[in-house]
Design an enzyme around this catalytic site. Structure first.
Site, short mmCIF file in Angstrom:
data_model
loop_
_atom_site.label_atom_id
_atom_site.label_comp_id
_atom_site.label_asym_id
_atom_site.label_seq_id
_atom_site.Cartn_x
_atom_site.Cartn_y
_atom_site.Cartn_z
N ASP A 119 -5.66 13.74 39.45
CA ASP A 119 -5.77 14.85 40.66
C ASP A 119 -6.20 16.00 39.96
O ASP A 119 -6.19 16.35 38.89
CB ASP A 119 -4.50 14.83 41.29
CG ASP A 119 -3.17 14.70 40.62
OD1 ASP A 119 -3.40 15.08 39.42
OD2 ASP A 119 -2.05 14.43 41.00
N ASN A 142 9.77 13.72 46.30
CA ASN A 142 9.57 12.98 47.57
C ASN A 142 8.99 11.56 47.49
O ASN A 142 8.61 10.85 48.37
CB ASN A 142 8.68 13.99 48.30
CG ASN A 142 7.10 14.10 47.89
OD1 ASN A 142 7.03 13.54 46.84
ND2 ASN A 142 6.54 14.80 48.54
N HIS A 192 6.17 10.93 45.78
CA HIS A 192 4.60 10.83 45.48
C HIS A 192 4.29 10.20 44.20
O HIS A 192 4.86 10.38 43.11
CB HIS A 192 3.99 12.00 45.95
CG HIS A 192 4.14 13.19 44.89
ND1 HIS A 192 3.84 14.52 45.27
CD2 HIS A 192 4.45 13.22 43.77
CE1 HIS A 192 3.87 15.29 44.42
NE2 HIS A 192 4.17 14.61 43.34
P1 PGA Z 1 6.55 16.67 37.24
O1 PGA Z 1 5.76 16.21 38.41
O2 PGA Z 1 6.10 15.81 36.12
O3 PGA Z 1 6.36 18.10 37.10
O4 PGA Z 1 8.11 16.51 37.63
C1 PGA Z 1 5.61 14.81 38.68
C2 PGA Z 1 4.87 14.63 39.93
O5 PGA Z 1 4.93 15.48 40.94
O6 PGA Z 1 4.09 13.59 40.03
#
Ligand code: PGA
Length: 241
Positions: free
Chosen positions: A67, A136, A138
């Site tokens: 992404d 959440n 995702h």
């Molecule tokens: P993070 O993000 O590794 O910074 O916790 C993970 C994500 O949001 O997929």
């Protein structure tokens, strides 16, 4: 799903890097799916170490990132393109032309989303994809309520993701509101998936991913339907299982 619980993120980094290394050794021209965020950083550090030790060679490896934010340039210090070069690509011998990250500056983002999936397919498909999970639930920027069949597309970030990511920006107002993301449909085509999660803040999402029903409200729960997922958790992320 194979679930492994480790003491901390550093050990998870070594374990995940070992799976990447095995893939590269078996198939030096493999296609890797890369993720950003703080969780994969120890994995990337371990990969750089293995490269420096002469254990793995990236000269034929190709990568696709999950992404990218829309609304900031590739040179912005929080762009995922820059993140990948700062934390991995500039430290290994991958060829820049073998690296693909969705391009937010494209004049026709919708067409570019379609051609991103086409170029993944044309590469032979992703052999090994690494994923983190949002608080959440995702995966990539496929937020709760997403459509499981979607390919790469443009999304509006949820308030909870904007809140979680504000730590990387000067203020919450600077966090982009939109992103390009590989869809769940694109991600599920990967032949093998590594999912990593660390910290108590991920425990609810991890529980829903592993013990809950498959439900777009927890996008990561779709991984229950994939035949080859290895989950690496630290003790805090696993604390509600
Ligand atoms: P993070 O993000 O590794 O910074 O916790 C993970 C994500 O949001 O997929």
């Amino acid at each position: 799903m194979r679930v492994h619980i480790y003491k901390d993120g550093a050990r998870i980094g070594k374990a995940a890097a070992s799976l990447f290394a095995a893939e590269i050794i078996k198939n030096p021209g493999c296609v890797l799916g890369m993720a950003t965020g703080s969780t994969p950083l120890p994995t990337y550090e371990s990969l750089v170490e293995l490269y420096n030790q002469g254990v793995i060679d990236f000269s034929r490896v190709r990568t696709f990132n999950l992404d990218e934010y829309v609304g900031i340039s590739r040179s912005h210090e929080q762009s995922y393109y820059r993140f990948m070069f700062d934390n991995l690509f500039s430290k290994i011998n991958i060829k820049p032309e073998n690296v693909k990250v969705p391009n937010p500056a494209s004049p026709n983002l919708h067409d570019d989303c379609v051609s991103y999936d086409t170029s993944i397919d044309a590469s032979g498909g992703i052999d090994l994809q690494i994923l983190g999970i949002g608080n959440n639930g995702h995966i990539a920027f496929n937020e709760p309520g997403c459509v499981f069949s979607f390919g790469t597309h443009i999304v509006d970030l949820t308030e909870s993701t904007i809140e979680a990511n504000k730590r990387f920006f000067d203020s919450i107002d600077d966090v982009p509101r939109k992103a390009i993301t590989m869809g769940i449909g694109s991600i599920m085509k990967a032949r093998e998936i590594i999912m990593i999660a660390t910290g108590r803040v991920k425990a609810e999402a991890v529980k829903a991913m592993i013990n809950g029903k498959v439900d777009p409200q927890c996008p990561a729960s779709v991984l229950q339907l994939h035949p080859a997922v290895t989950v690496f958790l630290d003790e805090e992320a696993a604390s509600l299982l």
